[in-house]
Scaffold this active site. Structure first.
Site, PDB file in Angstrom:
ATOM      1  N   ASP A  62       7.612  -8.653   4.858  1.00 40.87           N
ATOM      2  CA  ASP A  62       7.921  -8.005   3.582  1.00 40.87           C
ATOM      3  C   ASP A  62       7.574  -9.007   2.479  1.00 40.87           C
ATOM      4  O   ASP A  62       7.713 -10.214   2.657  1.00 40.87           O
ATOM      5  CB  ASP A  62       9.409  -7.620   3.508  1.00 40.87           C
ATOM      6  CG  ASP A  62       9.682  -6.547   2.451  1.00 40.87           C
ATOM      7  OD1 ASP A  62      10.037  -5.414   2.837  1.00 40.87           O
ATOM      8  OD2 ASP A  62       9.524  -6.835   1.243  1.00 40.87           O
TER       9      ASP A  62
ATOM     10  N   VAL B 224       1.113  -7.612   2.030  1.00 44.66           N
ATOM     11  CA  VAL B 224       0.158  -6.942   2.925  1.00 44.66           C
ATOM     12  C   VAL B 224      -1.216  -6.742   2.283  1.00 44.66           C
ATOM     13  O   VAL B 224      -2.208  -6.552   2.986  1.00 44.66           O
ATOM     14  CB  VAL B 224       0.675  -5.573   3.438  1.00 44.66           C
ATOM     15  CG1 VAL B 224       1.866  -5.723   4.360  1.00 44.66           C
ATOM     16  CG2 VAL B 224       0.953  -4.605   2.313  1.00 44.66           C
TER      17      VAL B 224
ATOM     18  N   ASN C  34       4.287   0.161   7.388  1.00 49.41           N
ATOM     19  CA  ASN C  34       5.116   0.964   6.470  1.00 49.41           C
ATOM     20  C   ASN C  34       5.083   0.481   5.022  1.00 49.41           C
ATOM     21  O   ASN C  34       5.337   1.262   4.098  1.00 49.41           O
ATOM     22  CB  ASN C  34       6.554   0.935   7.020  1.00 49.41           C
ATOM     23  CG  ASN C  34       7.583   1.372   6.013  1.00 49.41           C
ATOM     24  OD1 ASN C  34       7.760   2.559   5.765  1.00 49.41           O
ATOM     25  ND2 ASN C  34       8.285   0.409   5.408  1.00 49.41           N
TER      26      ASN C  34
ATOM     27  N   TYR D 201      -1.434   7.298  -6.146  1.00 55.23           N
ATOM     28  CA  TYR D 201      -0.638   7.191  -4.919  1.00 55.23           C
ATOM     29  C   TYR D 201      -1.147   8.199  -3.874  1.00 55.23           C
ATOM     30  O   TYR D 201      -1.374   7.849  -2.716  1.00 55.23           O
ATOM     31  CB  TYR D 201       0.827   7.443  -5.265  1.00 55.23           C
ATOM     32  CG  TYR D 201       1.775   7.411  -4.087  1.00 55.23           C
ATOM     33  CD1 TYR D 201       2.136   6.200  -3.496  1.00 55.23           C
ATOM     34  CD2 TYR D 201       2.323   8.582  -3.568  1.00 55.23           C
ATOM     35  CE1 TYR D 201       3.021   6.164  -2.421  1.00 55.23           C
ATOM     36  CE2 TYR D 201       3.210   8.556  -2.499  1.00 55.23           C
ATOM     37  CZ  TYR D 201       3.557   7.344  -1.927  1.00 55.23           C
ATOM     38  OH  TYR D 201       4.438   7.316  -0.871  1.00 55.23           O
TER      39      TYR D 201
ATOM     40  N   LYS E 144      -2.731   7.419  -0.129  1.00 58.82           N
ATOM     41  CA  LYS E 144      -2.097   7.909   1.096  1.00 58.82           C
ATOM     42  C   LYS E 144      -3.037   8.851   1.862  1.00 58.82           C
ATOM     43  O   LYS E 144      -2.971   8.940   3.085  1.00 58.82           O
ATOM     44  CB  LYS E 144      -0.775   8.608   0.761  1.00 58.82           C
ATOM     45  CG  LYS E 144       0.325   7.638   0.281  1.00 58.82           C
ATOM     46  CD  LYS E 144       0.713   6.626   1.349  1.00 58.82           C
ATOM     47  CE  LYS E 144       1.969   5.840   1.032  1.00 58.82           C
ATOM     48  NZ  LYS E 144       2.332   4.851   2.060  1.00 58.82           N
TER      49      LYS E 144
HETATM   50  N1  NAD Z   1      11.125   7.354   0.461  1.00 59.33           N
HETATM   51  C1  NAD Z   1      10.322   8.419   0.429  1.00 59.33           C
HETATM   52  O1  NAD Z   1      10.749   9.520   0.038  1.00 59.33           O
HETATM   53  C2  NAD Z   1       8.891   8.299   0.892  1.00 59.33           C
HETATM   54  C3  NAD Z   1       8.112   9.463   0.942  1.00 59.33           C
HETATM   55  C4  NAD Z   1       6.793   9.385   1.390  1.00 59.33           C
HETATM   56  C5  NAD Z   1       6.261   8.177   1.795  1.00 59.33           C
HETATM   57  N2  NAD Z   1       7.022   7.055   1.719  1.00 59.33           N
HETATM   58  C6  NAD Z   1       6.389   5.788   2.139  1.00 59.33           C
HETATM   59  O2  NAD Z   1       7.243   5.128   3.074  1.00 59.33           O
HETATM   60  C7  NAD Z   1       7.125   3.711   2.903  1.00 59.33           C
HETATM   61  C8  NAD Z   1       8.501   3.120   2.629  1.00 59.33           C
HETATM   62  O3  NAD Z   1       9.068   3.757   1.506  1.00 59.33           O
HETATM   63  P1  NAD Z   1      10.515   3.379   0.942  1.00 59.33           P
HETATM   64  O4  NAD Z   1      10.955   4.544   0.154  1.00 59.33           O
HETATM   65  O5  NAD Z   1      11.352   2.844   2.020  1.00 59.33           O
HETATM   66  O6  NAD Z   1      10.093   2.203  -0.104  1.00 59.33           O
HETATM   67  P2  NAD Z   1      10.941   1.004  -0.728  1.00 59.33           P
HETATM   68  O7  NAD Z   1      10.279   0.659  -2.021  1.00 59.33           O
HETATM   69  O8  NAD Z   1      12.391   1.286  -0.737  1.00 59.33           O
HETATM   70  O9  NAD Z   1      10.684  -0.197   0.315  1.00 59.33           O
HETATM   71  C9  NAD Z   1       9.401  -0.738   0.447  1.00 59.33           C
HETATM   72  C10 NAD Z   1       9.493  -2.147   1.030  1.00 59.33           C
HETATM   73  O10 NAD Z   1       8.150  -2.635   1.117  1.00 59.33           O
HETATM   74  C11 NAD Z   1       8.070  -3.921   0.526  1.00 59.33           C
HETATM   75  N3  NAD Z   1       6.732  -4.088  -0.058  1.00 59.33           N
HETATM   76  C12 NAD Z   1       6.230  -3.478  -1.171  1.00 59.33           C
HETATM   77  N4  NAD Z   1       4.977  -3.904  -1.409  1.00 59.33           N
HETATM   78  C13 NAD Z   1       4.683  -4.802  -0.431  1.00 59.33           C
HETATM   79  C14 NAD Z   1       3.563  -5.608  -0.142  1.00 59.33           C
HETATM   80  N5  NAD Z   1       2.469  -5.585  -0.929  1.00 59.33           N
HETATM   81  N6  NAD Z   1       3.591  -6.409   0.945  1.00 59.33           N
HETATM   82  C15 NAD Z   1       4.686  -6.440   1.747  1.00 59.33           C
HETATM   83  N7  NAD Z   1       5.791  -5.726   1.513  1.00 59.33           N
HETATM   84  C16 NAD Z   1       5.794  -4.912   0.441  1.00 59.33           C
HETATM   85  C17 NAD Z   1       9.167  -3.938  -0.532  1.00 59.33           C
HETATM   86  O11 NAD Z   1       9.577  -5.282  -0.844  1.00 59.33           O
HETATM   87  C18 NAD Z   1      10.271  -3.122   0.135  1.00 59.33           C
HETATM   88  O12 NAD Z   1      11.116  -3.932   0.915  1.00 59.33           O
HETATM   89  C19 NAD Z   1       6.117   3.504   1.771  1.00 59.33           C
HETATM   90  O13 NAD Z   1       4.820   3.327   2.324  1.00 59.33           O
HETATM   91  C20 NAD Z   1       6.183   4.810   1.002  1.00 59.33           C
HETATM   92  O14 NAD Z   1       5.002   5.069   0.285  1.00 59.33           O
HETATM   93  C21 NAD Z   1       8.326   7.079   1.283  1.00 59.33           C
END
Ligand code: NAD
Length: 266
Positions: free
Chosen positions: A37, A76, A102, A173, A177
């Site tokens: 992370d 990442v 993720n 976004y 995706k």
């Molecule tokens: N929560 C939703 O409703 C939802 C819906 C569709 C897709 N997603 C996808 O699921 C994944 C997780 O979503 P979430 O809601 O838990 O997000 P979040 O923002 O709560 O958590 C994301 C985590 O990724 C880390 N992160 C961000 N950029 C980074 C990087 N460049 N390198 C390493 N770590 C990094 C952040 O520090 C954080 O801990 C994402 O890819 C998001 O696009 C989420």
């Protein structure tokens, strides 16, 4: 014995939110868990993401479950950083059997960055974080999986990667995706002969600590009304699908996208 006992799982972006739920689920199934992370303390950014007071990070939480866990801070979207982080985790925990790529997310408001007027800087940032980040992480783990003739890779897209937003908003976004979906399908074709399954999960509106306040402020019904099930998804709803895609239940499933959006229409 859990379904993943003896396996090593790597999850990116697992310091909070969905990634943390995936890490906990795979640990419950018996896997040793590596986390990458950009900020291992990102749970501190949102009150609703609080972890137990006895834990500094999700790594402590995972270790308290009796499995081996190791975390590295890396971005990442930086190929060198992610390569080094993967090597460090493999040196500590062993060969990686399962990858959940993720880490990701958008930027700006859901109503901005319409397709025709998308901000170029934000487009670059979001593409690098989501699409390039996924590709770089896969590149770092695939060689060893191929050598061993086994592996499970799950990429993370979104409902937004499948459907368009009404006004064409949040296009940076969505496009990043969608790119992950195309990449996943191609990767599945390339890695299938090595007995590596590659699939994507597409969450819809999921009530993570980060988003719950937003959904409530913006009007919860606006989002739940778009779903057949008339509710937000939970991190556990997504972790159930991750369990399927990372265990032998999905051994004949590859190149697919599983929509976990409660039957959303847009
Ligand atoms: N929560 C939703 O409703 C939802 C819906 C569709 C897709 N997603 C996808 O699921 C994944 C997780 O979503 P979430 O809601 O838990 O997000 P979040 O923002 O709560 O958590 C994301 C985590 O990724 C880390 N992160 C961000 N950029 C980074 C990087 N460049 N390198 C390493 N770590 C990094 C952040 O520090 C954080 O801990 C994402 O890819 C998001 O696009 C989420």
């Amino acid at each position: 014995m859990g379904k993943l006992s003896g396996k090593v799982a790597l999850i990116t972006g697992a310091a909070r939110g969905l990634g943390r739920a995936y890490a906990i689920r795979l640990a419950q199934l018996g896997a040793d868990v590596g986390i990458i992370d950009i900020n291992l303390k990102s749970h501190l950014d949102f009150e609703k993401e609080a972890i137990g007071n006895e834990f500094t990070t999700v790594i402590d939480e995972l270790r308290s479950m009796g499995i081996n866990a190791y975390g590295v801070e890396a971005d990442v979207s930086d190929e060198l950083q992610i390569g080094n982080a993967v090597d460090e985790i493999a040196a500590k925990l062993g060969d990686i059997d399962v990858l959940v790529a993720n880490a990701g997310g958008g930027s700006g408001s859901l109503h901005e960055n319409t397709a025709a007027l998308v901000n170029s800087e934000e487009l670059k940032k979001v593409m690098e974080r989501n699409f390039y980040g996924t590709v770089y992480t896969v590149k770092a783990v695939q060689g060893n999986m191929k050598k061993r003739g086994t592996g499970k890779i799950v990429t993370v897209t979104s409902l937004y990667g499948i459907l368009a937003n009404k006004e064409g908003s949040y296009a940076h976004y969505s496009a990043s995706k969608s790119a992950i979906i195309s990449y996943t399908k191609n990767l599945a074709q390339e890695l299938g002969p090595f007995n590596i399954q590659v699939n994507a999960i597409a969450p819809g509106y999921i009530g993570t600590g980060r988003l719950l306040d937003f959904f409530e402020k913006d009007g919860l019904e606006k989002y739940t009304d778009q779903t057949a099930l008339k509710r937000l998804g939970t991190p556990d709803d997504c972790a159930n699908v991750i369990e399927f895609l990372t265990t032998n239940m999905s051994d004949y499933v590859t190149g697919t996208v599983i929509d976990v959006s409660g039957g959303s229409i847009r």
